[in-house]
Every structure is written in C-alpha cells, then in structure tokens.
Scaffold this motif. Structure first.
Motif, PDB file in Angstrom:
ATOM      1  N   ASN A   8      -8.706   5.902  -4.763  1.00  0.00           N
ATOM      2  CA  ASN A   8      -8.426   4.573  -4.222  1.00  0.00           C
ATOM      3  C   ASN A   8      -8.264   3.610  -5.400  1.00  0.00           C
ATOM      4  O   ASN A   8      -9.223   3.313  -6.090  1.00  0.00           O
ATOM      5  CB  ASN A   8      -9.572   4.127  -3.310  1.00  0.00           C
ATOM      6  CG  ASN A   8      -9.203   2.932  -2.475  1.00  0.00           C
ATOM      7  OD1 ASN A   8      -8.115   2.377  -2.607  1.00  0.00           O
ATOM      8  ND2 ASN A   8     -10.118   2.513  -1.625  1.00  0.00           N
ATOM      9  N   GLU A  66       0.836  -1.199   0.000  1.00  0.00           N
ATOM     10  CA  GLU A  66       0.000   0.000   0.000  1.00  0.00           C
ATOM     11  C   GLU A  66       0.868   1.246   0.000  1.00  0.00           C
ATOM     12  O   GLU A  66       1.850   1.343   0.723  1.00  0.00           O
ATOM     13  CB  GLU A  66      -0.913   0.028   1.236  1.00  0.00           C
ATOM     14  CG  GLU A  66      -1.814   1.237   1.261  1.00  0.00           C
ATOM     15  CD  GLU A  66      -2.726   1.286   2.474  1.00  0.00           C
ATOM     16  OE1 GLU A  66      -3.733   1.997   2.409  1.00  0.00           O
ATOM     17  OE2 GLU A  66      -2.425   0.617   3.476  1.00  0.00           O
ATOM     18  N   LEU A  67       0.521   2.186  -0.865  1.00  0.00           N
ATOM     19  CA  LEU A  67       1.111   3.513  -0.885  1.00  0.00           C
ATOM     20  C   LEU A  67      -0.017   4.478  -0.567  1.00  0.00           C
ATOM     21  O   LEU A  67      -0.979   4.579  -1.341  1.00  0.00           O
ATOM     22  CB  LEU A  67       1.729   3.823  -2.248  1.00  0.00           C
ATOM     23  CG  LEU A  67       2.180   5.255  -2.489  1.00  0.00           C
ATOM     24  CD1 LEU A  67       3.268   5.661  -1.506  1.00  0.00           C
ATOM     25  CD2 LEU A  67       2.663   5.437  -3.915  1.00  0.00           C
ATOM     26  N   LYS A  68       0.073   5.117   0.589  1.00  0.00           N
ATOM     27  CA  LYS A  68      -0.993   6.045   1.002  1.00  0.00           C
ATOM     28  C   LYS A  68      -0.432   7.463   1.041  1.00  0.00           C
ATOM     29  O   LYS A  68       0.577   7.726   1.687  1.00  0.00           O
ATOM     30  CB  LYS A  68      -1.532   5.672   2.376  1.00  0.00           C
ATOM     31  CG  LYS A  68      -2.764   6.492   2.769  1.00  0.00           C
ATOM     32  CD  LYS A  68      -3.172   6.338   4.219  1.00  0.00           C
ATOM     33  CE  LYS A  68      -3.500   4.940   4.601  1.00  0.00           C
ATOM     34  NZ  LYS A  68      -4.008   4.841   5.989  1.00  0.00           N
ATOM     35  N   ARG A  90      -1.565  -1.272  -4.127  1.00  0.00           N
ATOM     36  CA  ARG A  90      -2.695  -0.387  -3.826  1.00  0.00           C
ATOM     37  C   ARG A  90      -2.199   1.028  -3.604  1.00  0.00           C
ATOM     38  O   ARG A  90      -1.195   1.236  -2.922  1.00  0.00           O
ATOM     39  CB  ARG A  90      -3.421  -0.871  -2.573  1.00  0.00           C
ATOM     40  CG  ARG A  90      -4.641  -0.055  -2.228  1.00  0.00           C
ATOM     41  CD  ARG A  90      -5.424  -0.692  -1.077  1.00  0.00           C
ATOM     42  NE  ARG A  90      -6.564   0.119  -0.740  1.00  0.00           N
ATOM     43  CZ  ARG A  90      -6.569   1.000   0.253  1.00  0.00           C
ATOM     44  NH1 ARG A  90      -5.522   1.167   1.001  1.00  0.00           N
ATOM     45  NH2 ARG A  90      -7.654   1.702   0.503  1.00  0.00           N
ATOM     46  N   ILE A  91      -2.897   1.994  -4.192  1.00  0.00           N
ATOM     47  CA  ILE A  91      -2.577   3.408  -3.989  1.00  0.00           C
ATOM     48  C   ILE A  91      -3.825   4.086  -3.441  1.00  0.00           C
ATOM     49  O   ILE A  91      -4.906   3.985  -4.031  1.00  0.00           O
ATOM     50  CB  ILE A  91      -2.153   4.095  -5.299  1.00  0.00           C
ATOM     51  CG1 ILE A  91      -0.884   3.438  -5.858  1.00  0.00           C
ATOM     52  CG2 ILE A  91      -1.924   5.581  -5.079  1.00  0.00           C
ATOM     53  CD1 ILE A  91      -0.455   3.961  -7.209  1.00  0.00           C
ATOM     54  N   VAL A 135      -5.156   7.876  -2.016  1.00  0.00           N
ATOM     55  CA  VAL A 135      -4.885   9.304  -1.873  1.00  0.00           C
ATOM     56  C   VAL A 135      -6.048   9.897  -1.101  1.00  0.00           C
ATOM     57  O   VAL A 135      -7.196   9.806  -1.531  1.00  0.00           O
ATOM     58  CB  VAL A 135      -4.734   9.991  -3.252  1.00  0.00           C
ATOM     59  CG1 VAL A 135      -4.425  11.469  -3.078  1.00  0.00           C
ATOM     60  CG2 VAL A 135      -3.665   9.311  -4.088  1.00  0.00           C
ATOM     61  N   ILE A 181       3.567  -1.846  -6.993  1.00  0.00           N
ATOM     62  CA  ILE A 181       2.670  -1.264  -5.988  1.00  0.00           C
ATOM     63  C   ILE A 181       1.295  -1.903  -6.166  1.00  0.00           C
ATOM     64  O   ILE A 181       0.720  -1.853  -7.252  1.00  0.00           O
ATOM     65  CB  ILE A 181       2.573   0.265  -6.136  1.00  0.00           C
ATOM     66  CG1 ILE A 181       3.961   0.900  -6.015  1.00  0.00           C
ATOM     67  CG2 ILE A 181       1.619   0.846  -5.101  1.00  0.00           C
ATOM     68  CD1 ILE A 181       3.997   2.375  -6.312  1.00  0.00           C
TER      69      ILE A 181
END
Length: 196
Positions: free
Chosen positions: A179, A101-103, A152-153, A155, A150
C-alpha cells in the motif's frame, strides 16, 4: 437561496448524467482496449493481453485478466486477476492522466534469473533495434506522449516466485500486500510512503 440550491443540484445532476452517457457511448471497452494495449506494449516492450473491461464514472476502469507475457511470449511474466484504475476526468482533456488509485488484485509475478546473470525483467521498458551487424541493440524507450501521475498504489495478495538458473539464490514464493501513497514534489522527483 433555495432556488439557487435547486438550480445547482439540477445542473450537477445533468452534468453527471451527460458524463455517464458520454462514457457509455464513447468510452467503450473496445476503445479502451485499443488505447491501453498498444500503449502498454510500447511502454513495457512486451506483449500484453486483456480480458473483460468494466467502465464507470465513479468506479473507473476495471480490467480483468491483465497479462504481461515473457520476452519469448511462451509464458506469463505477470498475470493480474484484476486491475482497477480510478482516474480524474478533467485532466484527460489536456492529455494528462491523473490516477487517484491503481489497485492490483492477486497479481502473479514470475521472476527468473538466467544462467548469464540477467533477469527476465531486464528488457522491460527498453526498445530493441536492429544494427547493421545483425545484432540486436537495446535502447531506452522514448517518453510517452501523455503525462501520468499516480496518487496511490495498492497491491492485494501478490504472489511472487523466484527461480535462479545460476543456483546462487534460493527459490522462493511469497504472498505480499503493498500500500503506497505517492506525491509529486517536482517534475523530476516523486516521494512515496506506505507499507509492505
């Protein structure tokens, strides 16, 4: 059977403690900054600054105040209040970064259209090199030595602004949540699904 489960539980606990100690000793905020900043600057072709870092085995890497400067380093192109990377440890040994996950929390992104029709993000990811005539030539950047995936991103509360110096596009501000789930179908193809 109970003895086997007890031994397995103790082994897992020892491995978890060892990994935590390893991360605390060897993966310090300073070493992560020394790795992340040059890698990001090289990939983006922009100056980058990073605030405080928190590193955990479960939580991943939490970066506060991640800033990407504009091309002239006079202002900010993008500023992220918080950037969270949750990654898998095992692939790091084979120089693969798999991010679960990149949040991105509360990013502020300032888009500018110049008088010549170019945008302030056109140079991102490209390298400049001097030519014999003294002019600057823009070329695509080389691939990074690491493999990156990656899954899941997310924002949260992104603030986009657009300013058009040509006067053709209306200036606007937008607050957005994104999402995305990403899946690698092949080395050259990635599928993404989600909502904005």
């Amino acid at each position: 059977m109970k003895k086997f489960l007890l031994i397995l539980t103790v082994a897992i606990a020892v491995i978890a403690i060892a990994l935590t100690v390893f991360i605390k000793i060897y993966v310090t905020p300073e070493t992560v900054k020394a790795f992340v900043i040059p890698l990001a600057e090289n990939a983006l072709n922009r100056k980058v600054s990073v605030g405080d870092l928190e590193i955990g085995l479960i939580k991943g890497i939490n970066i506060n105040d991640f800033v990407i400067k504009d091309i002239e380093n006079k202002g900010d192109f993008a500023r992220f209040k918080n950037l969270v990377l949750k990654f898998q440890l095992a692939p790091l040994l084979s120089k693969k970064i798999i991010i679960d996950e990149l949040k991105l929390v509360s990013p502020e992104i300032h888009i500018v259209r110049n008088k010549d029709g170019s945008y302030n993000f056109d140079d991102i990811g490209k390298k400049t090199s001097g030519t014999p005539s003294g002019k600057t030539e823009v070329t695509e950047s080389a691939d990074a030595p690491l493999s990156l995936l990656i899954s899941r991103i997310a924002v949260k509360s992104a603030n986009f602004t657009l300013k058009d110096h040509m006067g053709e596009l209306p200036e606007f501000k937008s607050l957005t949540d994104i999402n995305l789930k990403m899946q690698s179908l092949s080395p050259d193809e990635v599928s993404a699904s989600g909502e904005i």
